[in-house]
Structures are given as structure tokens and as C-alpha cells.
Design an enzyme around this catalytic site. Structure first.
Site, PDB file in Angstrom:
ATOM      1  CG  HIS A 184      -3.572   1.523  -1.904  1.00 28.00           C
ATOM      2  ND1 HIS A 184      -2.334   1.887  -2.395  1.00 28.00           N
ATOM      3  CD2 HIS A 184      -4.336   2.653  -1.911  1.00 28.00           C
ATOM      4  CE1 HIS A 184      -2.341   3.181  -2.685  1.00 28.00           C
ATOM      5  NE2 HIS A 184      -3.535   3.667  -2.405  1.00 28.00           N
ATOM      6  CB  CYS A 240       2.007  -2.688  -2.604  1.00 25.11           C
ATOM      7  SG  CYS A 240       2.146  -1.130  -3.494  1.00 25.11           S
TER       8      CYS A 240
END
Length: 384
Positions: A184, A240
Site C-alpha cells: 500500500h 498507490c
């Protein structure tokens, strides 16, 4: 195997020295977990001077008591014959052209609502690629991920930063380093005025809720600032908001006509240590990145960016930096359009099988980026 027979023969005769590569292969042949040679403690130590207590400590993790005793007795035999060399074979062979080291980090966040599926697979695929295609030695590749049983190799904030230090430690001109993060990514407000969008990009270790995220400022301090002149770092960030996650000063991406233009990536220039760093990131700073099994027909989950990166290398369509970026962009564009993908050519055996499945209709709204310490010619040969 012939190579193993030769190792056993020269041990028996005592006619040649064993090096770290031989010892790792010997341990694997004995059914022992050889990742003990990736520990920080053994880095730079003379194999001949390692003591029994150190050997026991290193092999105790992930090995049975019987295996530990087997290793200790065999090690005593090696020391008695005085055949242990202090310089690993892979280091000897790369002294002129420089050594290669890699740090691969994959975060699944198991048991949480943030759980991902493909990040450890990403680690394994990149490791395979580095070993098979770019001649990295397994003993010079450190892997931190949720599947590791040794707490030292879990992708916590502290472990990741310690491992970054390991990656750059003792680097010299000619060395080539590789860093991968799959997990992440997020953003946090920047109050320094250095970020064009007003936010720092971050990566999330598995303990981010307790220990905090790792910002682009911190990654730059650990991976770019200490980079010495003549040393090259390639990094792959499949997360991301990863476009400028190393805070490198220049960035580029292909447009729909595959035209490139370098531009400034920050409002304020941030100097490195003199070495060359290149980051391949999965998305712009304002985009998310996909974790999916669509590319492999449901066989195995992987990061969309990692898949595209490896597919470009495997199909030999990425001989230059520009070709690599165009190939990744093209694959993602086809995915967004819901087109079927042809199986990769060339192949890495089982790895090729994993990546040869059809692709479903999942849409991917991400554009791969490349940033660097310099604005270089994108026709430059790609050498990892």
C-alpha cells in the site's frame, strides 16, 4: 548435479577453497534454510573465522535441531580442512564490474481490512527475474515479506529502514543495486513547500498503524542521499501514489503517441549523494495501483505494474529505458480496454506459466512513471 559433485570432491580432497556461494549451495543440498546467510551479522565476515556459537545461532531459525547439529558437524569439517574462503565467489567474479545487491519488500497486511493478495508473489517473481536474467546471486538478495518466519525479515518500518542501510552498505563505483516495494501507498501533507502537489508520498509497512508510514523524504534519505558516485540504484514501486516516492528531481511518462518529455518532479531540488537512481513507479502521485489476478487468468495475484515490468523484460521488448516504459504503458492500456493478452514469449519456466494466462476485463486506471537523478537519453540501454 555435476557442480555439486565437484564441490563434494574438492572438499574431500581439500584441493580448493569453498566460498559463500559454495556454502549456500551446500546448505541447500542438506535441506537447510540458507536464508541465514542474508542476516546483517554475517555481512562482511570471514567465513573461516565464524565460530560454532554464531553458526548455531544463524541456522537455529527455520531449521530442526537435527539439521542444526548436522550443519555444525559439517562446518567443523570444513574449518579443519581450512578450505573456507573469506571472499564469496560472486563477489570475486564481480569485483571488476561491480557487485549486485537487491532488497525486495512485499506487504500483504494479513488479517487486516487492508489485506492484499499479490505482493509476496511480486517479490518472488522479481527475485526470479534478477537471478535468471540479470545474474544477481540469491545470497545478495534480501526479501522482507509477511511469509517470513524470522522476525528480522518481516516488512516492519524498522526492518525496512535497516534493510535499506544494508543495501547501500559498502557500495563502491560499478555496483548495481535494486529496490522493490509492493504494497500500500498513501499521502500526507507536506509543509516544507518541496512538493508540487503539497503532499508527501508514502509507503506503508505492515506496522504502519503503530510505527507510522515511511515518507518519500525518509526513502530519499536512506536510498538516494547515501548513493555514492559510480553506484546505480534501480527501484520499482508498485503502490498507490508512487510517482515521486523517492523524491528524485526529474520525471517522465509516455503519452498516447509514446512521446516522452522530462519535467521537474518537485518544487525544490533535492540533491543525492552523487550516484544514479532510477525509479519505475506504478502510478502518478494522484493515482491508485491495482493488485489483481486478471493478468494471470486467476492463477496468481500480482501487482499490475510488476506484471507489466516483468512481461516487458521477459519478452525482450525492453532493451532501453524508453522501450520498457512504453511496453508497460501499452500493457496497461490494453488492460483498461479489456483486450485479451497473448502469452509471453521467451519465458522463465514455471514463472512463464504463471504469467501466460488470459486477462479479464478489469480496468486499470494507472500510468507508469519513471523518475531519475538525471534527465538521460531514454534510448540508453537498460542494465539492471
Amino acid at each position: 548435479m555435476v557442480a555439486e559433485a565437484e564441490r563434494i570432491d574438492r572438499l574431500a580432497k581439500g584441493t580448493a577453497q569453498w566460498n559463500a556461494e559454495d556454502v549456500v549451495a551446500w546448505l541447500v543440498g542438506m535441506g537447510v534454510n540458507a536464508t541465514v546467510f542474508q542476516t546483517y551479522e554475517i555481512e562482511g565476515k570471514d567465513l573461516q573465522t565464524l565460530k560454532e556459537k554464531e553458526i548455531r545461532s544463524m541456522v537455529a531459525t527455520n531449521n530442526t535441531p537435527e539439521q542444526v547439529e548436522k550443519v555444525v558437524e559439517a562446518w567443523k569439517g570444513l574449518k579443519k580442512k581450512d578450505v573456507l574462503d573469506s571472499t564469496p565467489k560472486n563477489v570475486q567474479s564481480q569485483q571488476k564490474k561491480g557487485k549486485k545487491k537487491a532488497l525486495l519488500v512485499g506487504c500483504l497486511y494479513r488479517g487486516t481490512r487492508n489485506q492484499l493478495q499479490g505482493c509476496v508473489n511480486d517479490n518472488k517473481y522479481i527475485q526470479y527475474m534478477l537471478v535468471q536474467r540479470y545474474e544477481y546471486h540469491p545470497s545478495n538478495i534480501m526479501m522482507l515479506n509477511d511469509h517470513q518466519q524470522d522476525p528480522k525479515y518481516l516488512p516492519t518500518r524498522n526492518n525496512i529502514l535497516n534493510a535499506c542501510t544494508w543495501l547501500l552498505r559498502d557500495s563502491k563505483p560499478g555496483d548495481r543495486l535494486f529496490f522493490q516495494f509492493s504494497g500500500h501507498g498513501s499521502k500526507e501533507r507536506d509543509y516544507s513547500g518541496a512538493e508540487l502537489d503539497g503532499y508527501n508520498e508514502t509507503i506503508l509497512p505492515i506496522d504502519f498503524k503503530r510505527a507510522g508510514m515511511i515518507s518519500d523524504d525518509t526513502l530519499h534519505d536512506y536510498l538516494v542521499k547515501p548513493l555514492r558516485k559510480g553506484v546505480v540504484l534501480h527501484a520499482l514501486a508498485d503502490s498507490c501514489h508512487s510517482g515521486t516516492v523517492l523524491d528524485l528531481p526529474y520525471i517522465t511518462e509516455p503519452d498516447y503517441s509514446n512521446f516522452f518529455m522530462w519535467k521537474y518532479a518537485a518544487a525544490r531540488y533535492k540533491a543525492g549523494g552523487g550516484g544514479d537512481a532510477v525509479l519505475f513507479s506504478s502510478s502518478r502521485d494522484n493515482q491508485t495501483s491495482a493488485d489483481t489476478s486478471s493478468f494471470t487468468g486467476g492463477i496468481a495475484a500480482t501487482g499490475a505494474m510488476t506484471y507489466c515490468f516483468i512481461k516487458a523484460v521477459e519478452s525482450k521488448s525492453a532493451n532501453t529505458y524508453g522501450e520498457l516504459l512504453v511496453s508497460m504503458y501499452s500493457t496497461l492500456r490494453k488492460a483498461a480496454a479489456g483486450q485479451q493478452m497473448a502469452p509471453s514469449a521467451g519465458g522463465f519456466g514455471m514463472f512463464s506459466f504463471l504469467l501466460s494466462g488470459g486477462m479479464g476485463g478489469q480496468a486499470f486506471n494507472q500510468c507508469p512513471q519513471m523518475s531519475g537523478t538525471e534527465m538521460f537519453d531514454l534510448k540508453k540501454s537498460l542494465k539492471l
